[in-house]
Motif scaffolding. Structure first.
Motif, PDB file in Angstrom:
ATOM      1  N   GLU A  43      15.992  27.422  -6.991  1.00 53.87           N
ATOM      2  CA  GLU A  43      17.046  27.148  -7.965  1.00 53.87           C
ATOM      3  C   GLU A  43      16.582  26.099  -8.975  1.00 53.87           C
ATOM      4  O   GLU A  43      15.842  25.170  -8.632  1.00 53.87           O
ATOM      5  N   GLU A  44      17.003  26.239 -10.204  1.00 57.75           N
ATOM      6  CA  GLU A  44      16.633  25.281 -11.239  1.00 57.75           C
ATOM      7  C   GLU A  44      17.373  23.955 -11.013  1.00 57.75           C
ATOM      8  O   GLU A  44      18.559  23.936 -10.686  1.00 57.75           O
ATOM      9  N   GLY A 122      13.983  26.691 -17.842  1.00 57.36           N
ATOM     10  CA  GLY A 122      12.596  26.260 -17.754  1.00 57.36           C
ATOM     11  C   GLY A 122      12.168  25.224 -18.763  1.00 57.36           C
ATOM     12  O   GLY A 122      10.997  24.817 -18.773  1.00 57.36           O
ATOM     13  N   LEU A 123      13.091  24.753 -19.613  1.00 56.78           N
ATOM     14  CA  LEU A 123      12.739  23.793 -20.660  1.00 56.78           C
ATOM     15  C   LEU A 123      13.542  22.509 -20.496  1.00 56.78           C
ATOM     16  O   LEU A 123      14.737  22.539 -20.164  1.00 56.78           O
ATOM     17  N   ASP A 124      12.885  21.378 -20.776  1.00 60.18           N
ATOM     18  CA  ASP A 124      13.582  20.098 -20.842  1.00 60.18           C
ATOM     19  C   ASP A 124      14.334  20.033 -22.174  1.00 60.18           C
ATOM     20  O   ASP A 124      13.700  19.975 -23.238  1.00 60.18           O
ATOM     21  N   ILE A 125      15.650  20.069 -22.109  1.00 59.89           N
ATOM     22  CA  ILE A 125      16.471  20.046 -23.317  1.00 59.89           C
ATOM     23  C   ILE A 125      16.984  18.627 -23.542  1.00 59.89           C
ATOM     24  O   ILE A 125      17.626  18.027 -22.682  1.00 59.89           O
TER      25      ILE A 125
END
Length: 455
Positions: A43-44, A122-125
């Motif tokens: 899980e993310e 999957g990206l650091d926002i």
């Protein structure tokens, strides 16, 4: 005469085709993975972590060394900004940047508001989240997502945020008070860039929608110009039940359709519903079309086709990057600024604010990834993308700024946004509306929200 009749028939077909798409549709809420490698099976991590902008002696020294080694080409006599950024004025900016601009101080300014990061697809926002400092017991703050464009950044909203979160202390009505969320588009500034092809405005809209849900907001307002306008529009197309209202200061109308209506509108004013103010803003027609479609669109063709090539040069030269970005803050703010030796840059902005925007791109090395957003959205046959044709059935407000690159009359906006509640001819301002005229934008947002709340 016959040409106009033929064009009117073509326009009639286009309108019929658009009307046939009038049913209330939503974009499918899919999923994505933009991080490197394969998507993990676990899980993310949905945690939200505080973030702070930082700098270092090494970063500043490297910048100064590169500035000192700049090689400039002398400007032509009396060329002003007609050939691009005037190198005579650029020398002044370089001198200020090297000897007076205090990046450490600007980092403190950036950290004035709370910054955060969270992992989505999957990206650091990266985003800032500003809550009202005080709130009357009878008020509940309204969540408002504000999205920047290119070549801007979240910093464009720093002067409008206090007007929205603390209006009474800034001489404005406190009927509507907001908590403001300003994310960075993936690949811009402090938001991580995609490792995979295909991250377009719809994917970004989905990421920002997930961000708002993660922050606990089931209903919220969205506002944007430039790419922010398209991203916010896509959010309304993806999740109309969650987007309570959509406020824009730029509208993406299909170019061919827009050009046709721009040509025929003045000849069939009653059919198109053009006002006297519309006529003033779209004339002289040849100058407006030439200015936007040719003089100001060179960057768009480069970035929609080969962003990595020009990005290589810009990411290596801070002065080149500054000239490339700041030229837009001149001519996109007011086309007449191209006739001035200094491009009119300091008429609307301070050098500290402008160089802070440049530094966000420079220190994060994100000019190339920011330009790829053009390739992902416009590099293919974007006319076939469903979201460009879909109408938006969410309450909408539109602020028409007189110096925007292309004026879009109310009837055209309403054609794509049928629930248009508010259309305002703004007194002044251009493309970077919230950055240029924060009070005007804040007032128009509040006017629009008032209409939505009273429905």
């Amino acid at each position: 005469m016959w040409l106009e009749i033929l064009l009117a028939l073509v326009l009639g077909f286009v309108i019929y085709w658009f009307v046939s798409q009038d049913k209330e549709e939503t974009l499918p809420l899919e999923d994505g993975w933009w991080g490197s490698g394969a998507r993990p099976t676990s899980e993310e991590d949905e945690s939200i972590c505080p973030f702070k902008v930082e700098t270092s002696e090494e970063e500043i020294n490297d910048l100064h060394r590169r500035i000192e080694k700049v090689r400039l080409t002398p400007s032509l006599e009396d060329s002003r900004f007609h050939y691009g950024f005037n190198s005579n004025y650029l020398k002044k900016i370089i001198s200020y940047w090297r000897n007076e601009f205090d990046w450490r101080k600007q980092v403190e300014v950036l950290n004035r508001y709370p910054h955060f990061k969270t992992k989505i697809e999957g990206l650091d926002i990266h985003f800032i989240h500003v809550k009202p400092p005080q709130l009357p017991s009878s008020h509940t703050p309204k969540p408002l997502l504000m999205v920047h464009g290119w070549p801007g950044a979240f910093y464009e909203f720093y002067n409008i945020i206090p007007l929205l979160t603390d209006p009474k202390n800034h001489g404005l009505s406190d009927e509507h008070v907001f908590e403001v969320i300003c994310p960075s588009i993936p690949g811009y500034g402090f938001s991580e860039a995609s490792s995979k092809k295909g991250l377009n405005s719809v994917a970004t809209a989905r990421i920002f929608y997930k961000l708002m849900l993660r922050l606990g907001f089931q209903e919220f307002y969205v506002q944007g110009g430039d790419w922010g306008s398209l991203i916010c529009t896509n959010m309304a197309q993806l999740a109309p039940r969650h987007v309570k209202g959509l406020h824009l200061n730029m509208a993406f109308i299909l170019r061919n359709f827009y050009s046709l209506t721009l040509y025929l509108g003045p000849r069939f004013r009653k059919l198109f519903g053009y006002t006297e103010r519309d006529m003033e803003l779209i004339h002289p027609l040849k100058e407006k079309v030439f200015y936007t479609l040719f003089r100001e669109s060179g960057y768009l063709h480069i970035q929609s086709t080969k962003p990595d090539t020009v990005g290589c040069a810009l990411n290596d030269s801070p002065v080149g990057l500054a000239a490339y970005l700041l030229e837009k803050f001149s001519t996109w703010t007011n086309s007449e600024f191209r006739d001035l030796e200094d491009g009119g840059l300091e008429r609307k902005f301070s050098l500290d604010d402008l160089l802070t925007i440049v530094m966000i791109y420079w220190t994060t090395g994100t000019i190339t990834s920011s330009q790829r957003f053009y390739k992902e959205n416009l590099g293919g046959n974007f006319l076939t993308d469903k979201h460009y044709r879909m109408k938006v059935h969410v309450p909408t407000g539109f602020a028409a700024f007189p110096c925007e690159l292309m004026h879009v009359p109310e009837k055209l906006v309403k054609f794509q946004y049928p629930k248009l509640l508010s259309y305002s001819y703004m007194a002044r301002g251009g493309h970077f509306a919230a950055f240029e005229e924060p009070e005007l934008v804040a007032q128009d947002i509040c006017k629009f929200v008032g209409l939505v709340e009273r429905q």
